[in-house]
Design a protein around this motif. Structure first.
Motif, PDB file in Angstrom:
ATOM      1  N   LEU A 153       9.959   7.829  -6.504  1.00 19.24           N
ATOM      2  CA  LEU A 153      10.853   7.501  -7.615  1.00 19.24           C
ATOM      3  C   LEU A 153      11.243   8.765  -8.383  1.00 19.24           C
ATOM      4  CD1 LEU A 153      12.330   5.372  -9.318  1.00 19.24           C
ATOM      5  CD2 LEU A 153      10.243   5.175 -10.685  1.00 19.24           C
ATOM      6  N   THR A 154      10.286   9.629  -8.652  1.00 15.11           N
ATOM      7  CA  THR A 154      10.564  10.884  -9.346  1.00 15.11           C
ATOM      8  C   THR A 154      11.535  11.741  -8.539  1.00 15.11           C
ATOM      9  OG1 THR A 154       8.371  10.829 -10.364  1.00 15.11           O
ATOM     10  CG2 THR A 154       9.518  12.947 -10.352  1.00 15.11           C
ATOM     11  N   PHE A 155      11.317  11.813  -7.238  1.00 14.86           N
ATOM     12  CA  PHE A 155      12.199  12.568  -6.345  1.00 14.86           C
ATOM     13  C   PHE A 155      13.615  11.996  -6.373  1.00 14.86           C
ATOM     14  CE2 PHE A 155      13.954  12.845  -1.967  1.00 14.86           C
ATOM     15  CZ  PHE A 155      14.167  14.213  -1.922  1.00 14.86           C
ATOM     16  N   GLU A 194       0.831  -1.204   0.000  1.00 15.62           N
ATOM     17  CA  GLU A 194       0.000   0.000   0.000  1.00 15.62           C
ATOM     18  C   GLU A 194       0.873   1.264   0.000  1.00 15.62           C
ATOM     19  OE1 GLU A 194      -3.102   2.448  -0.309  1.00 15.62           O
ATOM     20  OE2 GLU A 194      -3.207   0.270  -0.450  1.00 15.62           O
ATOM     21  N   LEU A 195       1.957   1.226   0.767  1.00 18.27           N
ATOM     22  CA  LEU A 195       2.891   2.345   0.833  1.00 18.27           C
ATOM     23  C   LEU A 195       3.508   2.607  -0.546  1.00 18.27           C
ATOM     24  CD1 LEU A 195       4.064   4.152   3.133  1.00 18.27           C
ATOM     25  CD2 LEU A 195       5.996   2.595   3.183  1.00 18.27           C
ATOM     26  N   GLN A 196       3.906   1.550  -1.224  1.00 15.78           N
ATOM     27  CA  GLN A 196       4.490   1.712  -2.554  1.00 15.78           C
ATOM     28  C   GLN A 196       3.457   2.220  -3.545  1.00 15.78           C
ATOM     29  OE1 GLN A 196       6.368  -1.738  -4.213  1.00 15.78           O
ATOM     30  NE2 GLN A 196       7.189  -0.596  -5.944  1.00 15.78           N
ATOM     31  N   ARG A 197       2.247   1.714  -3.473  1.00 15.38           N
ATOM     32  CA  ARG A 197       1.193   2.149  -4.391  1.00 15.38           C
ATOM     33  C   ARG A 197       0.875   3.632  -4.184  1.00 15.38           C
ATOM     34  NH1 ARG A 197      -2.956  -1.959  -4.608  1.00 15.38           N
ATOM     35  NH2 ARG A 197      -2.641  -1.800  -2.397  1.00 15.38           N
ATOM     36  N   GLU A 198       0.858   4.069  -2.943  1.00 13.23           N
ATOM     37  CA  GLU A 198       0.475   5.441  -2.636  1.00 13.23           C
ATOM     38  C   GLU A 198       1.609   6.444  -2.872  1.00 13.23           C
ATOM     39  OE1 GLU A 198      -1.237   7.976   1.189  1.00 13.23           O
ATOM     40  OE2 GLU A 198      -1.399   5.795   1.164  1.00 13.23           O
ATOM     41  N   HIS A 199       2.845   6.068  -2.541  1.00  4.77           N
ATOM     42  CA  HIS A 199       3.945   7.035  -2.582  1.00  4.77           C
ATOM     43  C   HIS A 199       5.085   6.656  -3.534  1.00  4.77           C
ATOM     44  CE1 HIS A 199       2.141   8.866   0.946  1.00  4.77           C
ATOM     45  NE2 HIS A 199       2.170   7.692   1.563  1.00  4.77           N
ATOM     46  N   GLY A 200       5.036   5.471  -4.123  1.00  7.61           N
ATOM     47  CA  GLY A 200       6.151   4.974  -4.931  1.00  7.61           C
ATOM     48  C   GLY A 200       6.505   5.849  -6.111  1.00  7.61           C
ATOM     49  N   ARG A 201       5.500   6.269  -6.875  1.00 12.31           N
ATOM     50  CA  ARG A 201       5.776   7.068  -8.069  1.00 12.31           C
ATOM     51  C   ARG A 201       6.398   8.418  -7.717  1.00 12.31           C
ATOM     52  NH1 ARG A 201       1.884   7.024 -13.056  1.00 12.31           N
ATOM     53  NH2 ARG A 201       2.218   4.887 -12.467  1.00 12.31           N
ATOM     54  N   ALA A 202       5.852   9.089  -6.718  1.00 16.26           N
ATOM     55  CA  ALA A 202       6.395  10.389  -6.306  1.00 16.26           C
ATOM     56  C   ALA A 202       7.813  10.227  -5.758  1.00 16.26           C
ATOM     57  CB  ALA A 202       5.491  11.029  -5.253  1.00 16.26           C
ATOM     58  N   GLN A 255      14.992  10.154  -8.732  1.00 23.47           N
ATOM     59  CA  GLN A 255      15.616  10.357 -10.041  1.00 23.47           C
ATOM     60  C   GLN A 255      16.254  11.738 -10.119  1.00 23.47           C
ATOM     61  OE1 GLN A 255      12.369   8.655 -12.765  1.00 23.47           O
ATOM     62  NE2 GLN A 255      14.228   8.600 -14.007  1.00 23.47           N
ATOM     63  N   GLY A 256      15.632  12.718  -9.491  1.00 24.64           N
ATOM     64  CA  GLY A 256      16.241  14.052  -9.439  1.00 24.64           C
ATOM     65  C   GLY A 256      17.536  14.041  -8.653  1.00 24.64           C
ATOM     66  N   LEU A 257      17.568  13.271  -7.582  1.00 19.80           N
ATOM     67  CA  LEU A 257      18.784  13.192  -6.754  1.00 19.80           C
ATOM     68  C   LEU A 257      19.898  12.400  -7.431  1.00 19.80           C
ATOM     69  CD1 LEU A 257      17.269  12.589  -3.192  1.00 19.80           C
ATOM     70  CD2 LEU A 257      18.138  14.714  -4.151  1.00 19.80           C
ATOM     71  N   THR A 258      19.547  11.511  -8.355  1.00 13.89           N
ATOM     72  CA  THR A 258      20.547  10.692  -9.050  1.00 13.89           C
ATOM     73  C   THR A 258      20.815  11.220 -10.461  1.00 13.89           C
ATOM     74  OG1 THR A 258      18.842   9.162  -9.817  1.00 13.89           O
ATOM     75  CG2 THR A 258      19.966   8.600  -7.757  1.00 13.89           C
ATOM     76  N   TYR A 259      20.447  12.478 -10.717  1.00 12.38           N
ATOM     77  CA  TYR A 259      20.677  13.124 -12.005  1.00 12.38           C
ATOM     78  C   TYR A 259      20.060  12.338 -13.162  1.00 12.38           C
ATOM     79  CZ  TYR A 259      23.978  15.621  -9.109  1.00 12.38           C
ATOM     80  OH  TYR A 259      24.541  16.360  -8.096  1.00 12.38           O
ATOM     81  N   GLY A 260      18.863  11.801 -12.936  1.00 13.70           N
ATOM     82  CA  GLY A 260      18.117  11.118 -13.980  1.00 13.70           C
ATOM     83  C   GLY A 260      18.467   9.654 -14.179  1.00 13.70           C
ATOM     84  N   ASP A 261      19.296   9.088 -13.326  1.00 12.99           N
ATOM     85  CA  ASP A 261      19.681   7.671 -13.454  1.00 12.99           C
ATOM     86  C   ASP A 261      18.557   6.820 -12.874  1.00 12.99           C
ATOM     87  OD1 ASP A 261      20.750   5.130 -13.386  1.00 12.99           O
ATOM     88  OD2 ASP A 261      22.727   5.796 -12.702  1.00 12.99           O
ATOM     89  N   ARG A 262      17.710   6.291 -13.756  1.00 12.54           N
ATOM     90  CA  ARG A 262      16.527   5.547 -13.316  1.00 12.54           C
ATOM     91  C   ARG A 262      16.895   4.289 -12.542  1.00 12.54           C
ATOM     92  NH1 ARG A 262      11.085   5.616 -14.158  1.00 12.54           N
ATOM     93  NH2 ARG A 262      10.048   3.610 -13.969  1.00 12.54           N
ATOM     94  N   GLN A 263      17.939   3.593 -12.973  1.00 12.62           N
ATOM     95  CA  GLN A 263      18.336   2.353 -12.301  1.00 12.62           C
ATOM     96  C   GLN A 263      18.733   2.629 -10.849  1.00 12.62           C
ATOM     97  OE1 GLN A 263      18.197  -0.816 -13.569  1.00 12.62           O
ATOM     98  NE2 GLN A 263      18.621  -1.405 -11.481  1.00 12.62           N
ATOM     99  N   ARG A 264      19.539   3.654 -10.654  1.00 11.90           N
ATOM    100  CA  ARG A 264      19.933   3.994  -9.272  1.00 11.90           C
ATOM    101  C   ARG A 264      18.732   4.454  -8.457  1.00 11.90           C
ATOM    102  NH1 ARG A 264      25.593   6.900 -10.397  1.00 11.90           N
ATOM    103  NH2 ARG A 264      26.843   5.021 -10.437  1.00 11.90           N
ATOM    104  N   ALA A 265      17.852   5.213  -9.093  1.00 13.83           N
ATOM    105  CA  ALA A 265      16.659   5.685  -8.391  1.00 13.83           C
ATOM    106  C   ALA A 265      15.777   4.510  -7.972  1.00 13.83           C
ATOM    107  CB  ALA A 265      15.879   6.658  -9.272  1.00 13.83           C
ATOM    108  N   GLU A 266      15.633   3.513  -8.837  1.00 17.76           N
ATOM    109  CA  GLU A 266      14.836   2.327  -8.490  1.00 17.76           C
ATOM    110  C   GLU A 266      15.489   1.549  -7.350  1.00 17.76           C
ATOM    111  OE1 GLU A 266      14.380   0.202 -12.158  1.00 17.76           O
ATOM    112  OE2 GLU A 266      12.779   1.528 -12.858  1.00 17.76           O
ATOM    113  N   ASP A 267      16.816   1.456  -7.370  1.00 22.61           N
ATOM    114  CA  ASP A 267      17.523   0.778  -6.277  1.00 22.61           C
ATOM    115  C   ASP A 267      17.302   1.510  -4.959  1.00 22.61           C
ATOM    116  OD1 ASP A 267      18.470  -1.084  -8.069  1.00 22.61           O
ATOM    117  OD2 ASP A 267      20.481  -0.195  -8.222  1.00 22.61           O
TER     118      ASP A 267
END
Length: 187
Positions: free
Chosen positions: A29-31, A19-27, A33-45
Motif C-alpha cells: 500500500l505504501t509503495f 496471509e499474503l495481505q497480512r504479510e505484504h499489504g502495508r508495504a 501510494q507513492g505511485l499514485t502521488y499520495g492518493d490513498r483511495q487509488r492505492a487501496e484500489d
C-alpha cells in the motif's frame, strides 16, 4: 459442476490471500501510494486488484522465489501504470461537487428566487432611496441627471445611493454591491 471445479482449482486458497495481505499489504500500500502521488483511495484500489491477481494466479505461489513481495510489487506497479495510461486516454473527469455547484442555464428558478429577494429588499427601502436607485440603476441616469429629475442636489443623490446600497447589502446575503463599484484607496 465442471466449471465450479475448474474455477476452484484455478484460484488460490482464501487463507493464503489473507496471509499474503497480512504479510505484504502495508508495504505494498505504501509503495502504491507513492505511485499514485499520495492518493490513498487509488492505492487501496490497486492493492485490492493486485491481491485479486494473486488469487487468480496460484502458480505464482509455487514460484522459485522465497517471498511473494517482488511478484506483488511488479503486478502492483504494472496495474498502476495501466490505470494511469487509462486515465490519460480518457477526458478529464470532474467531481460531483462541480456539477452540484453549477446552475442549469435552462432552469429559471434561481433567477426567479433572486428577483423575488431583490424586490422584497428594494421594497423595504424608504421611498426616497427607491427613487434614487430607480433613476441611477434602472433608468441608467447619471448622478446629475437623477438630481435634476428628483429636484435634489447631486450630493444628496450620492448619499442616498450609498445608504440604499448598504441597506440592500444587509437585506441580501452575499450581495457585495454593484459591479465596478470599488472603494477608492486613500493613497
Amino acid at each position: 459442476m465442471a466449471t465450479a471445479t475448474v474455477t476452484a482449482s484455478a484460484t488460490t486458497d482464501e487463507r493464503a490471500i489473507v496471509e499474503l495481505q497480512r504479510e505484504h499489504g502495508r508495504a505494498l500500500l505504501t509503495f502504491l501510494q507513492g505511485l499514485t502521488y499520495g492518493d490513498r483511495q487509488r492505492a487501496e484500489d490497486l492493492l485490492q486488484e493486485t491481491l485479486v491477481r494473486a488469487w487468480q494466479h496460484p502458480e505464482a505461489f509455487r514460484g522459485p522465489y522465497e517471498s511473494m513481495r517482488p511478484w506483488l510489487f511488479t503486478v502492483g506497479r504494472r496495474l498502476a501504470i495501466d490505470a494511469r495510461r487509462s486515465r490519460l486516454a480518457r477526458p478529464t473527469e470532474i467531481g460531483d461537487g462541480v456539477l452540484a455547484g453549477t446552475a442549469d442555464p435552462l432552469d429559471i428558478t434561481e433567477s426567479a428566487v433572486t428577483a423575488l429577494d431583490v424586490r422584497a429588499a428594494v421594497g423595504s427601502l424608504s421611498p426616497e432611496h427607491r427613487a434614487v436607485l430607480g433613476r441611477i440603476y434602472f433608468q441608467g441616469l447619471s448622478v446629475n441627471e437623477a438630481a435634476e429629475s428628483l429636484g435634489i442636489p447631486p450630493g444628496t443623490v450620492k448619499s442616498r445611493t450609498h445608504y440604499a446600497l448598504r441597506a440592500l447589502a444587509r437585506c441580501l446575503p452575499g450581495y457585495t454591491g454593484p459591479r465596478g463599484a470599488h472603494r477608492r484607496s486613500r493613497a
